[in-house]
Motif scaffolding. Structure first.
Motif, short mmCIF file in Angstrom:
data_model
loop_
_atom_site.label_atom_id
_atom_site.label_comp_id
_atom_site.label_asym_id
_atom_site.label_seq_id
_atom_site.Cartn_x
_atom_site.Cartn_y
_atom_site.Cartn_z
N ASP A 122 0.83 -1.20 0.00
CA ASP A 122 0.00 0.00 0.00
C ASP A 122 0.88 1.26 0.00
O ASP A 122 0.56 2.25 -0.68
CB ASP A 122 -0.92 0.01 1.22
CG ASP A 122 -2.06 -1.00 1.11
OD1 ASP A 122 -2.33 -1.46 -0.02
OD2 ASP A 122 -2.65 -1.34 2.16
N VAL A 123 1.96 1.23 0.78
CA VAL A 123 2.86 2.38 0.83
C VAL A 123 3.43 2.67 -0.55
O VAL A 123 3.47 3.82 -1.01
CB VAL A 123 3.99 2.14 1.86
CG1 VAL A 123 5.08 3.22 1.72
CG2 VAL A 123 3.44 2.14 3.27
N ILE A 124 3.90 1.62 -1.24
CA ILE A 124 4.49 1.79 -2.56
C ILE A 124 3.45 2.28 -3.56
O ILE A 124 3.71 3.20 -4.36
CB ILE A 124 5.13 0.48 -3.05
CG1 ILE A 124 6.31 0.10 -2.14
CG2 ILE A 124 5.61 0.60 -4.49
CD1 ILE A 124 7.46 1.08 -2.14
N GLU A 125 2.26 1.68 -3.53
CA GLU A 125 1.22 2.09 -4.46
C GLU A 125 0.82 3.55 -4.24
O GLU A 125 0.63 4.31 -5.20
CB GLU A 125 0.01 1.17 -4.32
CG GLU A 125 0.25 -0.23 -4.87
CD GLU A 125 -0.95 -1.15 -4.67
OE1 GLU A 125 -1.92 -0.71 -4.02
OE2 GLU A 125 -0.93 -2.28 -5.18
N ASN A 126 0.68 3.94 -3.00
CA ASN A 126 0.34 5.33 -2.70
C ASN A 126 1.45 6.28 -3.15
O ASN A 126 1.18 7.38 -3.65
CB ASN A 126 0.09 5.51 -1.20
CG ASN A 126 -1.19 4.84 -0.73
OD1 ASN A 126 -2.12 4.62 -1.53
ND2 ASN A 126 -1.25 4.49 0.55
N ALA A 127 2.70 5.84 -2.97
CA ALA A 127 3.83 6.66 -3.40
C ALA A 127 3.82 6.85 -4.91
O ALA A 127 4.04 7.96 -5.43
CB ALA A 127 5.15 6.03 -2.95
N ILE A 128 3.54 5.78 -5.66
CA ILE A 128 3.48 5.87 -7.12
C ILE A 128 2.36 6.81 -7.55
O ILE A 128 2.52 7.64 -8.45
CB ILE A 128 3.31 4.47 -7.74
CG1 ILE A 128 4.61 3.68 -7.56
CG2 ILE A 128 2.94 4.56 -9.21
CD1 ILE A 128 4.52 2.24 -8.00
N ASP A 129 1.20 6.72 -6.90
CA ASP A 129 0.09 7.61 -7.22
C ASP A 129 0.48 9.07 -6.96
O ASP A 129 0.15 9.97 -7.75
CB ASP A 129 -1.14 7.24 -6.38
CG ASP A 129 -1.79 5.95 -6.85
OD1 ASP A 129 -1.53 5.54 -8.01
OD2 ASP A 129 -2.54 5.35 -6.06
N GLU A 130 1.18 9.31 -5.85
CA GLU A 130 1.59 10.67 -5.54
C GLU A 130 2.59 11.20 -6.56
O GLU A 130 2.52 12.35 -6.97
CB GLU A 130 2.19 10.73 -4.13
CG GLU A 130 1.19 10.58 -3.00
CD GLU A 130 1.82 10.86 -1.66
OE1 GLU A 130 2.18 12.04 -1.41
OE2 GLU A 130 1.97 9.92 -0.85
N ILE B 145 4.04 3.58 -17.51
CA ILE B 145 5.08 2.86 -16.76
C ILE B 145 4.85 2.97 -15.26
O ILE B 145 4.95 2.00 -14.51
CB ILE B 145 6.47 3.39 -17.14
CG1 ILE B 145 6.79 3.02 -18.59
CG2 ILE B 145 7.54 2.82 -16.22
CD1 ILE B 145 8.00 3.71 -19.14
N LEU B 146 4.48 4.19 -14.82
CA LEU B 146 4.27 4.39 -13.39
C LEU B 146 3.05 3.64 -12.87
O LEU B 146 2.93 3.39 -11.68
CB LEU B 146 4.14 5.88 -13.08
CG LEU B 146 5.42 6.71 -13.23
CD1 LEU B 146 5.12 8.19 -13.05
CD2 LEU B 146 6.48 6.26 -12.24
N SER B 147 2.14 3.30 -13.79
CA SER B 147 0.97 2.54 -13.36
C SER B 147 1.30 1.09 -13.08
O SER B 147 0.49 0.35 -12.50
CB SER B 147 -0.12 2.61 -14.44
OG SER B 147 0.27 1.87 -15.59
N GLN B 148 2.49 0.65 -13.51
CA GLN B 148 2.89 -0.72 -13.27
C GLN B 148 3.53 -0.83 -11.88
O GLN B 148 4.40 -0.04 -11.53
CB GLN B 148 3.90 -1.18 -14.34
CG GLN B 148 3.45 -0.91 -15.77
CD GLN B 148 2.13 -1.56 -16.08
OE1 GLN B 148 1.98 -2.77 -15.97
NE2 GLN B 148 1.14 -0.76 -16.47
N ASP B 149 3.09 -1.78 -11.11
CA ASP B 149 3.63 -2.02 -9.78
C ASP B 149 5.04 -2.60 -9.92
O ASP B 149 5.20 -3.64 -10.57
CB ASP B 149 2.72 -3.00 -9.04
CG ASP B 149 3.19 -3.26 -7.61
OD1 ASP B 149 4.28 -2.78 -7.26
OD2 ASP B 149 2.47 -3.94 -6.88
N PRO B 150 6.07 -1.98 -9.34
CA PRO B 150 7.42 -2.54 -9.44
C PRO B 150 7.49 -4.00 -9.00
O PRO B 150 8.22 -4.80 -9.57
CB PRO B 150 8.25 -1.64 -8.52
CG PRO B 150 7.50 -0.35 -8.49
CD PRO B 150 6.06 -0.71 -8.60
N GLU B 151 6.73 -4.35 -7.95
CA GLU B 151 6.75 -5.72 -7.47
C GLU B 151 6.16 -6.67 -8.51
O GLU B 151 6.66 -7.76 -8.76
CB GLU B 151 5.98 -5.84 -6.15
CG GLU B 151 6.63 -5.09 -5.00
CD GLU B 151 7.97 -5.71 -4.60
OE1 GLU B 151 8.12 -6.94 -4.72
OE2 GLU B 151 8.86 -4.95 -4.17
#
Length: 778
Positions: free
Chosen positions: A100-108, A729-735
């Motif tokens: 959730d932290v990573i996803e929120n960071a990407i959205d920001e 690209i940013l919409s893709q989850d790095p994990e």
């Protein structure tokens, strides 16, 4: 390239061609046979075309290092030996919480890049993204390096270069990834720390130098007395930048194109043809193999007249023992092994005390040293203490410092203060703590003494003033010349310290790092009036033993008075690396290159009985302005008479139809700080390339500006397509990207480089997300 012999320059400059009285023989031919007695045993013995692999024993750690640590056939690409150190967190998040932290960071980040109209420029956006990164670093720190690595490679694929021109693999955890996580966690991002970091990444303008007024224990004495000459002269050696490459392989490609920062003269893919075989003694594009390192040390006795039985008063070593290994090729154990073998070798050849400093390569990762105040001397503040403890105990083991000084060095980042038996106080510095390449310098950016290094220096200088002692200061990277190496505020603070204690306490300063033979003058009043009267001290920048890059190999010896501790002559000795591929049954020839007094005193109208101090060097620059052949001579010596180094003569005729080169050299010599050096004409600060270039960062900036003028960027995307591509690209989850079978970041980078069709094909084949609406490629 043709270079007139220095004898020609001497005549043209009006300098006597008669050789000065030399301290030893004029030249020394090193025996061809490798001196195997230096080491007790070997994993691999030396041969006529084979570098040795000695067994390295550490007397401090009481360990024998394994062969695979230096085995040239098994050089690691990733450091898996050392555990990365992350900031502590209040609690460890669950896997779902971390996601959730990573996803929120990407959205920001997406919102900051594409939708936030309140952020009007790249600087503001960069700082805002850093603040997002700080949230991640303070909650899920172990995920930061991986995220930085992915973002870096994506950025590089789109824009043609990584942020700030840095190599993306520097963000791996064991390289700088863990350090950047610590920095993000601790930095004042909405203050000057954030601005400084984003300036480093080329998204904000350079910050102005914030002058921090130095605080001194006592006011300067009104009529200080400088100690008089004793009439007794002693010899002092100055060695620097050995860069021992224990992974050097003779016969491999010497003129390589470095990959990911990897140096030449090492094993490459077996199917790659060798065009320029590496000689056994070294090459201009490579660091020092064992053969060259020991050849240089063997030459010291005959050329200087200083032997084990009749040693010099002492020896200075101004840093960088270790080769220019690429990120990932080093480890803590590797650094310890290199320190062990080099100091053992020096002890074998050089008598008397040796006073040394750490260079920016003498740690792991390169350039990294952190102020203990980062967490009030906690785990993060102590993370490099292993190095300070180890190297200081080796210095004690070999009798160069006592146990009290060893404890001081361990407590002060390997810096210490010691009084030589003849009365000179020598103060050493760890310049990594304000070196521009150290990412930790961005923490507490407004406090150039966050580490306490300058407070330590001031305390020791005050002791010397109270006791009537003279002082020599030694460090690795200096702040002057072209202003390239140090943080500006730290350089300014050091200038204030030099002014306060010169010339009655500080006699000379000694540096390394540039690999070149250079000199800088320190003036009072912060150099506002650069005259002979205002010159208060000199910085002697020692030539390197390593020929990397485009240089010869060299070292220096000073003739010094033991009362005033002023230098009365400096003798430089070199080996012509261009001859190493044609040696016939002998080792290389190390020979006398020049005497500083012989080269410049006549042109400067300098008395024969006067020391080579700051006033002397200012007079030399005045002579250079009258007679430019002196500048040509200086530049020749700067490269240690390298046959492939540039010259002002050639540049003026072929590339720069002006006098800019000549003006630059004089300006560099008169620049003791970053601010002074950066005010000089650019492009001419180093002789390590031919033709004369701008610094790498200047070249990168020119390239970036050229890219902006093109309709398409380097990878083939138009400006309209880039934001859309970023959004996808940013919409893709790095994990999730990493979990795709067979996925490698390099395949994505190749896709970006070859264009959108390849990227679409890659997405389809690997099961990635479908293209969003509004595709500008359609």
């Amino acid at each position: 390239m043709y270079r007139p012999h220095s004898f020609f320059f001497s005549l043209a400059a009006g300098v006597s061609a008669v050789r000065p009285r030399l301290p030893g023989v004029e030249e020394f031919t090193v025996p061809a046979a490798f001196p195997t007695s230096v080491f007790k045993s070997y994993y691999a013995l030396p041969g006529p075309n084979t570098e040795p692999q000695p067994v390295i024993f550490d007397p401090v750690l009481n360990v024998t290092f394994p062969f695979n640590l230096t085995d040239p056939e098994h050089v690691p690409k990733h450091n898996t030996d050392d555990e990365p150190l992350y900031p502590t967190v209040p609690r460890v998040l669950s896997e779902d919480e971390a996601r959730d932290v990573i996803e929120n960071a990407i959205d920001e980040v997406k919102h900051i890049v594409f939708n936030n109209s309140n952020l009007q420029n790249n600087c503001a956006r960069c700082i805002a993204i850093m603040v997002v990164g700080q949230k991640v670093a303070r909650t899920t720190p172990s995920l930061v390096p991986k995220t930085l690595l992915i973002f870096c490679k994506i950025f590089k694929g789109i824009y043609g270069e990584a942020p700030g021109g840095k190599a993306c693999d520097s963000y791996e955890p064991a390289n700088s990834g863990a350090a950047w996580t610590q920095i993000l966690s601790k930095a004042d991002l909405v203050g000057s720390d954030g601005n400084a970091i984003c300036a480093y990444l080329d998204h904000c303008d350079k910050l102005p130098v914030r002058t921090v007024k130095a605080v001194f224990p006592k006011p300067a004495p009104k009529n200080p007395k400088t100690p008089a000459n004793s009439g007794k002269r002693v010899k002092v050696l100055h060695l620097s930048d050995l860069h021992l490459d224990t992974r050097y392989v003779a016969g491999t490609e010497a003129q390589c194109t470095p990959e990911s920062g990897r140096i030449c003269c090492r094993l490459r893919a077996p199917d790659v043809a060798v065009e320029v075989p590496a000689p056994i003694y070294g090459h201009h594009k490579c660091d020092s193999p064992y053969y060259l390192a020991l050849a240089a040390l063997q030459s010291i006795g005959p050329l200087s007249g200083a032997t084990l039985e009749n040693p010099p008063a002492f020896t200075l070593y101004t840093g960088d023992l270790i080769a220019h290994d690429a990120k990932g090729e080093k480890s803590q154990q590797y650094v310890e092994a290199m320190e062990s073998v080099v100091w053992q070798t020096f002890k074998h050849y050089i008598g008397g005390p040796l006073y040394a400093v750490l260079g920016n390569h003498d740690t792991n990762p390169d350039n990294h040293d952190v102020a203990r105040a980062i967490d009030n001397n906690g785990t993060l503040g102590q993370q490099y203490s292993w190095n300070y403890d180890h190297v200081s105990k080796l210095w004690e083991h070999y009798g160069w410092i006592d146990s009290k000084t060893q404890r001081q060095a361990a407590a002060h980042y390997a810096a210490y203060s010691v009084v030589h038996p003849l009365g000179l106080r020598i103060i050493t510095l760890n310049t990594d703590l304000y070196f521009k390449g150290n990412p930790y310098v961005f923490l507490h950016y407004d406090d150039p003494d966050f580490s306490g290094m300058f407070s330590f220096l001031i305390e020791e200088l005050q002791k010397a003033e109270d006791l009537g002692q003279r002082v020599w200061i030694i460090g690795h990277a200096h702040g002057g010349w072209d202003g390239w190496n140090s943080m500006p505020a730290a350089s300014d603070l050091l200038q204030q310290v030099i002014e306060r204690y010169s010339p009655h306490v500080i006699a000379n300063l000694f540096w390394g790092h540039t690999h070149e033979d250079q000199t800088v003058i320190y003036y009072k009043n912060n150099g506002t009036s650069k005259t002979a009267h205002n010159a208060i001290s000199t910085g002697w920048i020692g030539p390197s033993i390593s020929p990397h890059e485009d240089l010869n190999s060299g070292w220096r010896m000073y003739e010094v008075d033991t009362g005033s501790w002023e230098i009365y002559d400096a003798y430089t000795f070199i080996a012509n690396v261009s001859t190493f591929d044609s040696l016939n049954g002998t080792g290389p020839v190390f020979k006398f290159e020049y005497s500083t007094r012989d080269a410049y005193a006549d042109g400067a109208a300098w008395p024969t009985d006067a020391p080579l101090n700051g006033t002397f060097w200012h007079r030399v620059t005045e002579a250079m302005e009258r007679n430019r052949t002196l500048i040509d001579e200086f530049v020749n010596y700067q490269s240690k008479s390298s046959a492939i180094g540039p010259s002002c003569q050639l540049e003026r005729l072929q590339k720069f139809p002006s006098d800019l080169c000549y003006e630059a050299i004089v300006c560099y010599i008169r620049s003791g700080t970053v601010a002074m050096g950066q005010a000089c004409p650019k492009l001419f600060g180093t002789t390590q390339h031919n033709p004369w270039p701008a610094h790498k960062k200047d070249i990168a900036k020119e390239k970036k500006e050229a890219q902006k003028k093109n309709a398409k960027d380097q990878s083939g995307f138009t400006p309209e397509q880039i934001p859309w591509l970023w959004e996808w690209i940013l919409s893709q989850d790095p994990e999730s990207l990493d979990s795709i079978p067979g996925f490698e970041l390099d395949s994505l980078m190749k896709a970006l480089e070859e264009g959108w069709k390849h990227l679409g094909r890659w997405t389809y084949l690997h099961g990635g997300s479908s293209w969003p609406k509004g595709n500008p490629f359609q």
